[in-house]
Design a protein around this motif. Structure first.
Motif, PDB file in Angstrom:
ATOM      1  N   UNK A 190       0.832  -1.203   0.000  1.00 12.30           N
ATOM      2  CA  UNK A 190       0.000   0.000   0.000  1.00 12.30           C
ATOM      3  C   UNK A 190       0.869   1.257   0.000  1.00 12.30           C
ATOM      4  N   UNK A 191       1.946   1.221   0.784  1.00  9.68           N
ATOM      5  CA  UNK A 191       2.838   2.371   0.862  1.00  9.68           C
ATOM      6  C   UNK A 191       3.520   2.626  -0.477  1.00  9.68           C
ATOM      7  N   UNK A 192       3.938   1.547  -1.150  1.00 11.62           N
ATOM      8  CA  UNK A 192       4.599   1.702  -2.448  1.00 11.62           C
ATOM      9  C   UNK A 192       3.647   2.301  -3.467  1.00 11.62           C
ATOM     10  N   UNK A 193       2.431   1.750  -3.557  1.00 10.26           N
ATOM     11  CA  UNK A 193       1.469   2.264  -4.532  1.00 10.26           C
ATOM     12  C   UNK A 193       1.051   3.697  -4.219  1.00 10.26           C
ATOM     13  N   UNK A 194       0.910   4.007  -2.922  1.00 18.78           N
ATOM     14  CA  UNK A 194       0.568   5.377  -2.536  1.00 18.78           C
ATOM     15  C   UNK A 194       1.669   6.335  -2.954  1.00 18.78           C
ATOM     16  N   UNK A 195       2.930   5.918  -2.736  1.00 15.07           N
ATOM     17  CA  UNK A 195       4.057   6.752  -3.137  1.00 15.07           C
ATOM     18  C   UNK A 195       4.110   6.981  -4.633  1.00 15.07           C
ATOM     19  N   UNK A 196       3.848   5.924  -5.410  1.00 14.00           N
ATOM     20  CA  UNK A 196       3.877   6.051  -6.871  1.00 14.00           C
ATOM     21  C   UNK A 196       2.761   6.979  -7.350  1.00 14.00           C
ATOM     22  N   UNK A 197       1.577   6.808  -6.811  1.00 16.82           N
ATOM     23  CA  UNK A 197       0.439   7.650  -7.203  1.00 16.82           C
ATOM     24  C   UNK A 197       0.712   9.117  -6.879  1.00 16.82           C
TER      25      UNK A 197
END
Length: 199
Positions: A5-12
């Motif tokens: 979740x943290x990775x996808x949030x960062x990418x977004x």
């Protein structure tokens, strides 16, 4: 789960924040719609450049290798389309400037970097579509594909950093830094320079 979740949030956020910041740029005031579209196509191109190495090296969690490869191809097509819109829009607003840039006689340094990145991106796309017809072994083909991608990334980053335009300065630098870091991480994981096996 939290890590994913943290990775996808960062990418977004890495993609969305520069776009939102550009949309609020005071430099857009009184600009023609074509110029604005061309500028945002450039911003979107940089965002797609961030996604490409992440997808190529399967660094995004939750995506299978097949899905990552599929989206890598679609992002590549979207990147080519965004570049064409970017250059086409600038052509409409100022054909002489675009001609000078394409002929590498423009007085603005960022133009040469942008044109070099553009042709390298087209080369990457052509290699992607012509892989089977070229008959190259996979590792040799991937080395050529990645080399042109590296030229695209370096040229695009320098091009973006030299321009004082639509993108907000801090978010532009942050996005460019992320593009470079993602590319280096992908290169380290894929080890594309090793062509000895199956070459």
């Amino acid at each position: 789960m939290r890590r994913n979740l943290a990775i996808w949030t960062g990418v977004i956020l890495a993609v969305a924040v520069p776009i939102v910041a550009a949309a609020n740029s005071p430099l857009l005031a009184w600009r023609e719609p074509v110029y604005i579209v061309a500028g945002f196509a450039g911003v979107i191109s940089m965002c797609l450049l961030l996604m490409q190495p992440l997808l190529a090296a399967r660094l995004l969690p939750g995506l299978s290798p097949v899905t990552s490869r599929h989206w890598h191809r679609w992002c590549g097509l979207a990147l080519v389309a965004a570049i064409l819109i970017h250059v086409g829009g600038l052509w409409v607003t100022s054909p002489p400037d675009v001609i000078d840039a394409l002929l590498f006689v423009s007085p603005t340094p960022f133009s040469a970097w942008g044109v070099t990145a553009m042709w390298a991106a087209f080369g990457v796309a052509l290699l992607g579509f012509a892989r089977q017809r070229l008959g190259l072994r996979f590792r040799v083909w991937r080395l050529g594909h990645t080399s042109l991608a590296a030229v695209t990334i370096v040229g695009s980053v320098v091009h973006a950093l030299l321009i004082e335009g639509t993108m907000e300065i801090m978010t532009k630098w942050a996005l460019c830094a992320l593009v470079v870091l993602a590319s280096v991480r992908a290169l380290a994981k894929l080890r594309v320079w090793d062509v000895r096996r199956r070459a």
